[in-house]
Design a protein around this motif. Structure first.
Motif, short mmCIF file in Angstrom:
data_model
loop_
_atom_site.label_atom_id
_atom_site.label_comp_id
_atom_site.label_asym_id
_atom_site.label_seq_id
_atom_site.Cartn_x
_atom_site.Cartn_y
_atom_site.Cartn_z
N PRO A 552 6.64 10.02 -11.46
CA PRO A 552 5.98 10.28 -10.18
C PRO A 552 5.25 11.61 -10.13
O PRO A 552 4.44 11.85 -9.23
N VAL A 553 5.53 12.50 -11.12
CA VAL A 553 4.84 13.77 -11.19
C VAL A 553 3.93 13.80 -12.42
O VAL A 553 3.53 14.86 -12.87
N GLY A 554 3.60 12.65 -12.97
CA GLY A 554 2.71 12.55 -14.12
C GLY A 554 1.28 12.33 -13.69
O GLY A 554 1.00 11.53 -12.80
N TYR A 555 0.36 13.00 -14.33
CA TYR A 555 -1.03 13.08 -13.88
C TYR A 555 -1.64 11.70 -13.62
O TYR A 555 -2.17 11.44 -12.55
N HIS A 556 -1.58 10.82 -14.61
CA HIS A 556 -2.11 9.47 -14.45
C HIS A 556 -1.04 8.41 -14.66
O HIS A 556 -1.36 7.24 -14.87
N VAL A 557 0.21 8.78 -14.62
CA VAL A 557 1.30 7.85 -14.95
C VAL A 557 2.32 7.74 -13.82
O VAL A 557 3.50 7.58 -14.07
N GLY A 558 1.86 7.80 -12.59
CA GLY A 558 2.78 7.62 -11.48
C GLY A 558 2.40 8.35 -10.21
O GLY A 558 2.98 8.09 -9.15
N THR A 559 1.45 9.26 -10.27
CA THR A 559 0.97 9.92 -9.07
C THR A 559 0.11 8.96 -8.25
O THR A 559 -0.29 7.89 -8.72
N VAL A 560 -0.17 9.37 -7.02
CA VAL A 560 -1.08 8.63 -6.14
C VAL A 560 -2.38 9.41 -6.05
O VAL A 560 -2.38 10.60 -5.71
N TRP A 561 -3.48 8.74 -6.37
CA TRP A 561 -4.81 9.36 -6.28
C TRP A 561 -5.52 8.78 -5.06
O TRP A 561 -5.78 7.57 -5.01
N PRO A 562 -5.85 9.59 -4.07
CA PRO A 562 -6.52 9.07 -2.88
C PRO A 562 -7.80 8.30 -3.18
O PRO A 562 -8.04 7.23 -2.60
N PHE A 563 -8.66 8.82 -4.08
CA PHE A 563 -9.91 8.11 -4.35
C PHE A 563 -9.63 6.72 -4.91
O PHE A 563 -10.31 5.74 -4.56
N ASP A 564 -8.66 6.61 -5.80
CA ASP A 564 -8.26 5.34 -6.41
C ASP A 564 -7.91 4.35 -5.31
O ASP A 564 -8.35 3.19 -5.31
N ASN A 565 -7.13 4.81 -4.33
CA ASN A 565 -6.72 3.95 -3.24
C ASN A 565 -7.88 3.54 -2.36
O ASN A 565 -7.91 2.42 -1.83
N SER A 566 -8.86 4.43 -2.19
CA SER A 566 -10.00 4.07 -1.32
C SER A 566 -10.80 2.93 -1.92
O SER A 566 -11.23 2.01 -1.20
N PHE A 567 -11.01 2.93 -3.23
CA PHE A 567 -11.76 1.85 -3.85
C PHE A 567 -10.92 0.57 -3.95
O PHE A 567 -11.47 -0.54 -3.87
N ILE A 568 -9.62 0.72 -4.11
CA ILE A 568 -8.76 -0.46 -4.07
C ILE A 568 -8.81 -1.10 -2.69
O ILE A 568 -8.90 -2.33 -2.55
N ALA A 569 -8.77 -0.29 -1.64
CA ALA A 569 -8.87 -0.83 -0.27
C ALA A 569 -10.20 -1.55 -0.08
O ALA A 569 -10.25 -2.62 0.55
N TRP A 570 -11.26 -1.00 -0.63
CA TRP A 570 -12.57 -1.65 -0.56
C TRP A 570 -12.52 -3.01 -1.26
O TRP A 570 -13.06 -4.00 -0.78
N GLY A 571 -11.85 -3.05 -2.40
CA GLY A 571 -11.71 -4.31 -3.11
C GLY A 571 -10.87 -5.33 -2.37
O GLY A 571 -11.16 -6.54 -2.38
N LEU A 572 -9.82 -4.87 -1.71
CA LEU A 572 -9.00 -5.78 -0.90
C LEU A 572 -9.84 -6.42 0.20
O LEU A 572 -9.71 -7.62 0.49
N LEU A 634 -12.61 4.96 3.51
CA LEU A 634 -11.58 4.25 4.26
C LEU A 634 -12.04 3.92 5.67
O LEU A 634 -11.72 2.86 6.20
N LEU A 635 -12.80 4.82 6.28
CA LEU A 635 -13.37 4.51 7.60
C LEU A 635 -14.30 3.31 7.50
O LEU A 635 -14.25 2.39 8.33
N GLY A 636 -15.16 3.31 6.49
CA GLY A 636 -16.05 2.18 6.31
C GLY A 636 -15.30 0.89 6.02
O GLY A 636 -15.70 -0.20 6.47
N THR A 637 -14.19 1.01 5.29
CA THR A 637 -13.38 -0.17 4.97
C THR A 637 -12.68 -0.71 6.20
O THR A 637 -12.65 -1.93 6.44
N MET A 638 -12.11 0.18 7.02
CA MET A 638 -11.42 -0.28 8.23
C MET A 638 -12.40 -0.95 9.19
O MET A 638 -12.04 -1.91 9.88
N LEU A 639 -13.62 -0.45 9.23
CA LEU A 639 -14.63 -1.06 10.10
C LEU A 639 -15.35 -2.23 9.43
O LEU A 639 -16.12 -2.93 10.08
N GLY A 640 -15.11 -2.42 8.14
CA GLY A 640 -15.75 -3.52 7.43
C GLY A 640 -17.25 -3.39 7.34
O GLY A 640 -17.98 -4.38 7.42
N LEU A 641 -17.74 -2.16 7.13
CA LEU A 641 -19.19 -1.93 7.11
C LEU A 641 -19.82 -2.53 5.86
O LEU A 641 -19.34 -2.33 4.74
#
Length: 708
Positions: A552-572, A634-641
């Motif tokens: 959970p404290v590993g750079y790319h092996v368990g941390t949470v990256w906000p940008f990563d999540n924003s594009f995943i939300a867009w994909g969802l 994320l704002l654009g995703t929540m509004l579905g723009l």
């Protein structure tokens, strides 16, 4: 407790990192100092009064380019009142300008010796990161100013220090002798200027210290420009106050992270982040421009133009360059100048090239700027050719990567570019070349988007049909070769033998964004992304809990990256999973509140119910461009723009706790339009704070009726 650094920056070219007293006391390996164009022009800047350093009372960030420090002498005990105080105000303007004010609070006169110790190691940022020694020589000149210099052959960097008050200057700094009558004050102005070529080449322009009026005028211009930047962005209306704060902070930080390449004039693009990456990055600049398109589309235009102008044109193993390839990173420091690093520019990125086409298409959809899309037809065709000819290292139609510069080239050339980010389930690392899954999604998306541009803008329908067929073939092969049937997810990568690298990571979320996932398999991907192994409650982890390298404290092996999540939300959202997208958005935006509205590069992947708050990752960049852009996407995703022809389409799905959300004056080819979303349930802010550890943002409100 180590004081948090204070960061000021101007247009991404010059920035200062200091402690909370305003002092710079950098070791060779610490990113403190005055930096410009990848060189540290001040590594020591320490204020003392009567031989002692001062204690900070408070630090105020007036603007992203200006900070004020309130200081007192160390009395040794809390029961002794300070008889004087110091106000230190610093504005980053062509180096920086520091106003030093001392106030005598006593009934008696005081005599003070005020000293600023100054020094410059002129370290290249790579020297700071990699603990390297300098190879040139230093020099100092003292007349009515203090000049600190460094030269190596024809390479020269200099720092010039001037002051408006009489001072004794020596090789190591400035000393003032100050007499203060009771209840009076003393003020001086100090200017620190930087030069890429030495003052001899710029003597006429720098024969005197900038006047107070000039500096005040520059400050006013910067304040006016920032205010105009904020006013031109869409206005946010929302019943959740922290989101308003996060939105404004994101816009302000995005303004601070603008970088003006030497060839761009007054135009700017997003630099990657402070303190290490204040320069042009292909991947980071592209993804940040995508996030910010509905808010500040001008960033995308500059990013496309500047990256296109530096597109690869030859085969160069030292720089990992190929014809048609989009750069990874551009640097201007000493090691690059002497070709001890390949960053002039360096092309070691396998994803920037297809993402360049993605941004070009999305920008044209939003802006209607067909002229730029037409101007970049050659670059887009060259990028497609790179995907087909140079990236396909095994001849199987996939994008692969392997550095041709084993000494200084990047091993992993996907966005997870740390050495251990790509692994099998058991933790072993595959050999090279590697083909990560999201790269194939980006290639699929790039060909689909290039086909649209070919048909609608470049008027080449036959090439459009060819691209569409290639994309369809790629999708079919990918869903055959990367799918792990017994696990119901796509492999993280293929190894050099074409075998599946079977670790579960967040990369599969980017597949949804690109559209390469078969509809019948999307539900399995969503279940993994929002399942307990990947989803922490704050966001989706880079690597799933239970994988051998999970940390959970590993750079790319368990941390949470906000940008990563924003594009995943867009994909969802792309696959119709609106509630799940809102759940991801709610977790990340909740985390932003704990970071005072400024999402860092990454935070730790601990389970939300365990930590109750997002735990900072110790060396995360902050601000960082694509984290700054995360709330916008994320704002654009929540509004579905979506930009559909000449229309702005709005399809809102709001997390529980947001009763209404509106973006007013969204710019695009339609002019300016408003977007609204409304929820059925509303939670008061104080109740939300009480419930936060238990609150599940899974319940969302979907309302398609209010669109405009």
């Amino acid at each position: 407790m180590i004081p948090a650094p204070t960061v000021s920056t101007l247009d991404g070219n010059t920035f200062v990192v200091s402690d909370t007293a305003g002092d710079i006391d950098a070791s060779p390996t610490e990113p403190n100092g005055l930096f410009s164009w990848d060189t540290r022009y001040l590594s020591r800047w320490i204020l003392t009064v009567n031989g002692s350093r001062l204690r900070p009372l408070s630090t105020d960030d007036l603007h992203y380019f200006e900070t004020r420090f309130f200081l007192v002498p160390g009395t040794g005990t809390v029961y002794v009142d300070a008889t004087y105080s110091v106000i230190r105000q610093r504005a980053v303007v062509d180096g920086f300008r520091e106003t030093l004010t001392i106030l005598n609070h006593a009934d008696n006169p005081i005599d003070l010796t005020v000293r600023i110790d100054a020094g410059a190691d002129f370290a290249d940022l790579f020297e700071v990161k990699d603990h390297l020694k300098k190879k040139g020589k230093y020099y100092t000149r003292v007349d009515h100013r203090l000049l600190l210099g460094y030269e190596r052959d024809t390479y020269r960097r200099e720092t010039l220090i001037s002051t408006t008050s009489p001072a004794d200057l020596d090789d190591d700094g400035l000393t003032y002798t100050v007499h203060l009558d009771p209840h009076t004050s003393w003020t001086t102005e100090i200017q620190v200027e930087t030069s890429l070529w030495g003052w001899a080449a710029n003597q006429a322009a720098h024969h005197r210290i900038t006047s107070d009026e000039d500096t005040a005028h520059t400050r006013r211009d910067m304040e006016t420009e920032l205010q105009r930047w904020l006013e031109e962005a869409p206005k946010l209306e929302c019943d959740w106050e922290p989101l308003k704060h996060t939105y404004r902070r994101s816009l302000t930080d995005l303004a601070a992270l603008r970088f003006a390449p030497m060839t761009a004039g007054k135009r700017s693009l997003p630099a990657a982040g402070l303190p290490w990456f204040m320069t042009m990055f292909g991947r980071d600049s592209i993804l940040t421009s995508l996030q910010a398109l509905p808010f500040v589309p001008s960033l995308a235009a500059t990013t496309l133009a500047e990256l296109g102008a530096r597109q690869g044109s030859r085969i160069d193993d030292f720089r990992d360059e190929d014809p048609g390839k989009i750069l990874h990173e551009m640097r201007y420091g000493e090691l690059t100048a002497f070709e001890e690093r390949p960053h002039s520019p360096y092309y070691g990125s396998a994803d920037a090239t297809p993402l360049f086409i993605t941004l070009l298409d999305e920008y044209e959809r939003w802006s209607g700027d067909t002229r730029l899309a037409a101007d970049l037809e050659f670059e887009a065709r060259a990028a497609i050719n790179w995907i087909d000819q140079y990236a396909d290292l095994r001849g199987d139609g996939y994008i692969w990567y392997q550095t041709r510069n084993p000494e200084t080239g990047l091993e992993n050339q996907c966005w997870k570019d740390s050495w251990d980010s790509i692994s099998y389930h058991d933790g072993t690392l595959p050999g090279f070349p590697r083909a990560t899954c999201e790269l194939q999604g980006y290639a699929y998306d790039a060909k689909r988007r290039a086909a649209r541009l070919a048909r609608d803008v470049w008027k080449d329908p036959s090439w459009a049909a060819q691209l569409e067929k290639q994309a369809a073939d790629l999708k079919a092969r990918f869903n055959r070769d990367f799918w792990i049937e017994d696990q119901k997810y796509y492999a993280l990568a293929l190894d050099a033998d074409g075998n599946k690298v079977d670790a579960l990571g967040s990369n599969i979320g980017h597949l949804l964004w690109s559209g390469i996932v078969e509809r019948t398999r999307a539900k399995h991907i969503v279940d993994h992304l929002l399942g307990p192994r990947l989803y922490s409650g704050w966001g989706i982890r880079t690597l799933a809990e239970g994988e051998a390298r999970y940390n959970p404290v590993g750079y790319h092996v368990g941390t949470v990256w906000p940008f990563d999540n924003s594009f995943i939300a867009w994909g969802l959202r792309r696959y119709g999973y609106k509630k799940e997208a809102a759940r991801v958005a709610a977790g990340i935006l909740d985390a932003a509140e704990y970071f005072n509205g400024r999402l860092p590069e990454a935070f730790c992947g601990y389970e939300r119910t365990v930590t109750k708050y997002p735990v900072p990752y110790p060396t995360a960049c902050s601000p960082q461009a694509w984290s700054t852009g995360t709330p916008l996407l994320l704002l654009g995703t929540m509004l579905g723009l979506q930009a559909v022809g000449p229309h702005l389409v709005v399809d809102p799905a709001l997390p529980m706790g947001i009763g209404h959300l509106a973006l007013l004056d969204v710019p695009g080819r339609w002019g300016h339009r408003d977007a609204y979303g409304r929820g059925r349930f509303q939670i008061r802010a104080e109740d939300r704070r009480k419930l936060r550890p238990q609150l599940s943002p899974l319940e969302t409100v979907v309302n398609r009726r209010e669109q405009r």
